[in-house]
Design a protein around this motif. Sequence first.
Motif, short mmCIF file in Angstrom:
data_model
loop_
_atom_site.label_atom_id
_atom_site.label_comp_id
_atom_site.label_asym_id
_atom_site.label_seq_id
_atom_site.Cartn_x
_atom_site.Cartn_y
_atom_site.Cartn_z
N VAL A 84 1.55 -1.29 -0.01
CA VAL A 84 0.04 0.13 0.09
C VAL A 84 0.70 1.08 -0.03
O VAL A 84 1.44 1.67 1.06
N PHE A 85 0.29 1.87 -1.13
CA PHE A 85 1.33 3.06 -1.60
C PHE A 85 1.00 4.05 -0.21
O PHE A 85 -0.14 4.38 -1.15
N ALA A 86 1.67 4.92 -0.14
CA ALA A 86 1.08 5.89 -0.07
C ALA A 86 1.42 7.08 -1.61
O ALA A 86 1.75 6.98 -2.59
N ILE A 87 0.78 8.24 -1.26
CA ILE A 87 -0.59 8.70 -3.11
C ILE A 87 0.50 9.84 -3.54
O ILE A 87 1.36 10.45 -4.22
N ASN A 88 1.69 10.20 -2.34
CA ASN A 88 2.16 11.17 -1.95
C ASN A 88 3.68 10.69 -3.53
O ASN A 88 4.61 9.97 -2.11
N CYS A 89 4.05 11.73 -3.63
CA CYS A 89 5.64 11.02 -4.23
C CYS A 89 7.11 11.54 -2.83
O CYS A 89 6.51 12.66 -2.24
N ALA A 90 7.90 11.44 -2.95
CA ALA A 90 8.87 11.16 -2.35
C ALA A 90 9.69 12.34 -2.43
O ALA A 90 10.43 12.46 -1.20
#
Lengths: 332, 234
Positions: B130-136
Amino acid sequence: MPGLKQKGIEVYNWFEQRLGLGTPAIEAAEHEVPENTSSWWYVFGSAATVLLVLQVMTGILLALVYTPSAGRAWSSLQFLDHNVTLGWFLRAMHGWGSDFMIAIVLIHMAQVFLFGAYKFPRELTWIIGVFLLLLTLGMAFTGQVLRFDQDSYWGLGIGASIVSRVPFIGGPLVDLMLGGPIIAGPTLTRFFALHVFVIPGILLGMVGLHLWMVLRLGINDWPMPGRIVRKSTYVREYHSPRRPASPSCRTPPGRMPSSQRRSCWPSWPALSSSAPSVPPGSRTRRSFKRRPSPILPFSGSMPSSPTCRQASRPRSCSSHPSLPSARCCFSP
Amino acid sequence: VPNNDENTRRSNAMNPNEPNTQNEQAVQTEAERVRSTGHSRRAFLFKLSLLANGAVGAVLAVPIIGYLLGPSIKKDSSGNSWITLGPLSDFPEGETRLVNFRNPVTTAWDGQTGDVPCWVRRVSGSTFQVFAINCAHLGCPVRWFAQSKLFLCPCHGGAYYADGTRASGPPERGLFEYEHRVAGDTLMISAGKMPTLATNASVEPPLTQLTGASSAKRLSALEQPKPRCGSCPG
């Protein structure tokens, strides 16, 4: 009609006797400047101030309708655009005004840099001007946050990501910026407070200091190739009379309070006593003229300045508006 | 004028035996000396009032600063909580889907900003990412491109592989990941805080820049995703 005018003068004098703000303001407005500075290049500071006043006024008007709530901010602006008479126009003025203000402030900065106006004795004016630029950019960022649309939301995300890179305290700083764990209601309210209260307060205070120093130190001279403005000779060249005041330059005793009989530069005596000055030929072009003042409602009735307002008046008279006649009439 | 006083005082101090013919003058000089050294009742009371004002200011500053720093010193704001993303049947194996969840910490006036999106990748069976929507890089919303099997960021061209590892662009690490678990028939994640580099919401180790032959090897490995378990097809 003459009676009405007389009445108006009486009312003005009633306030002036108590406030004492009119005379210094008029003196500041009608102080003399070097003729060669009557150029459009010198207009950008005033233009930025005009835009600032415009932004304050339109901002107050927008705040009558805008709702600083994360769930309602965007829809309150839709209401403003479509249901409030001329709401779209004022919102556009505020938005375009912010763009123009940044542009004008940057042009102002470029002009000051190119003219060397940041040099002695105006270093602090420049430094405060840098902070004014940063505050203007801060107003632009916090202002676009208030729309709370997709741009605002992801712009805040960018801001939070930048802040998160601060070593050691990045995490708490992000929390402080967002006001909570995510970009949401508390984020909008704190940016609203920043945009409406905090930054404008600091901005207006610093504009006051900036303007005070412009009036106190005088406008910078037009730069000329080969004419070096030196710190060591600045005070002598620009703030002390080159020739004795003409005999007509006398103020009747009692007209001037003794508190005004002081030098423009009381604390820097050492600066005026070294190094040769500019050759005499180079200063012949710098004559003075009086700029018409737009804010003189009762100039006829006010105690006029001494008769030394002439083209032959020494330049020091122009440089210190709050002491318009002290130097030219009373200094040796 | 102050200089004269100073000189008088100094000369008196240098010549203590010099007789003072006028008593008044001596009293006055004494008073000036007291005043100039600051040991008068007036000076004492002035300093005392400064102290009292400072104390009042400090007492008032405590709640003000505490209020201002509240969001950053609140303990529960740093903790995520477990929330349900949905039944496992919502997530077909081998696909990556966008899911919105209501943030566990919200206010009543948050509106749509209380909804947070995330990317759910079901690798196989009960293996999820599950990935956050926010680019790193700067937190912009990344989007999954199923054809190219890449997450792409619209802001500055950050690109990530299907497993969230960094492929290209300015991000210095892979996508942020939420902790997740399968509880019965539902997928749950631990969420609540916007992931940033400071909070380090990722369980992935930081990634290194792909260079030379290893990048080619990595790309070829991506062509044939290695199975996460012995029996799943991958």
